[in-house]
Design an enzyme around this catalytic site. Structure first.
Site, PDB file in Angstrom:
ATOM      1  N   GLY A  68       0.324   7.782   4.226  1.00  0.00           N
ATOM      2  CA  GLY A  68      -1.140   7.603   3.106  1.00  0.00           C
ATOM      3  C   GLY A  68      -0.765   9.290   2.251  1.00  0.00           C
ATOM      4  CD  GLN A  95      -3.305   0.881   2.304  1.00  0.00           C
ATOM      5  OE1 GLN A  95      -3.028  -0.546   3.132  1.00  0.00           O
ATOM      6  NE2 GLN A  95      -3.847   1.653   2.210  1.00  0.00           N
ATOM      7  CG  ASP A  96       1.822   5.209   2.534  1.00  0.00           C
ATOM      8  OD1 ASP A  96       1.428   5.619   1.362  1.00  0.00           O
ATOM      9  OD2 ASP A  96       1.328   5.641   3.598  1.00  0.00           O
ATOM     10  N   PRO A  97       4.535   2.852   0.904  1.00  0.00           N
ATOM     11  CG  PRO A  97       6.236   4.790   0.415  1.00  0.00           C
ATOM     12  CD  PRO A  97       4.860   4.042   0.649  1.00  0.00           C
ATOM     13  CB  SER A 116       1.578   5.727  -1.322  1.00  0.00           C
ATOM     14  OG  SER A 116       0.174   5.764  -1.993  1.00  0.00           O
TER      15      SER A 116
END
Length: 221
Positions: free
Chosen positions: A130, A60-62, A121
């Protein structure tokens, strides 16, 4: 269809959305810490060349803590504490293939064998999960997945959690295997991630299609 990730990035670089996106990330870097570093932002492409992709694991997100993210989903640098989701991935690897958990969280060995470890992302501000998801990364990720949907060999897409499942809804080519599951985070893993056997399922599919299976063992030999 492109032949290399370099070609793909050149193609995207001409598009207005991507020019705006890169400007927005650059502005954010000027104001504070953004992860991963500029040179690592697309390192999943560098470590897993286009013509070698076999498996896609969509995150999803780093990670948004200092020194963690280096451009591969779920992975951290070698000297960094293993995050909880990755610990759970290692637990499932032990149950599934009897592979002992590694003492580090650096997944480059997977990438080098054809596992594309990408997030939806590709950048994040320090301490703000996010924070960059509305900058235009969704369009970029859609374009990456479009290329992969049209890939000329069968691929495995491992989608953990509703976010990944939704993001990859455009993967419609019947030659690919889609493994959908619960996210490995501590909040969700016990609701169906444990016991889902994604690693053995992936290798069985690759062997069935005469592609070399992944050696998932990250322990130093």
């Amino acid at each position: 269809m492109v032949k290399t990730w370099e070609e793909f990035l050149k193609q995207e670089a001409k598009q207005p959305y991507f020019i705006e996106l890169m400007e927005a990330v650059k502005d954010a870097r000027a104001k504070g810490n953004v992860y991963p570093s500029e040179e690592d932002m697309f390192s999943c492409f560098r470590l897993c060349p286009y013509n070698q992709v076999k498996v896609v694991i969509l995150g999803q997100d780093p990670y948004h803590g200092p020194g963690q993210a280096h451009g591969l989903s779920f992975s951290v640098q070698k000297d960094v504490r293993i995050p909880p989701s990755l610990r759970n991935i290692y637990k499932e690897l032990k149950t599934d293939l009897d592979i002992e958990p590694a003492d580090h969280g650096y997944l480059a060995k997977w990438a080098e064998q054809g596992v594309l470890l990408m997030n939806t992302s590709w950048s994040v501000e320090e301490g703000k999960a996010g924070s960059h998801k509305k900058l235009g990364w969704a369009t970029f990720t859609d374009h990456v997945l479009e290329e992969l949907n049209n890939y000329d060999k069968p691929l495995v897409f491992i989608l953990w959690g509703n976010h990944a499942i939704k993001a990859a809804s455009g993967i419609t080519n019947p030659q690919h295997l889609i493994i959908k599951g619960v996210h490995p985070s501590p909040l969700a893993a016990s609701r169906g991630f444990f016991g889902s056997k994604p690693f053995s399922k992936t290798n069985a599919f690759l062997e069935e299609h005469e592609r070399k299976p992944i050696d998932w063992d990250l322990n130093e030999q």
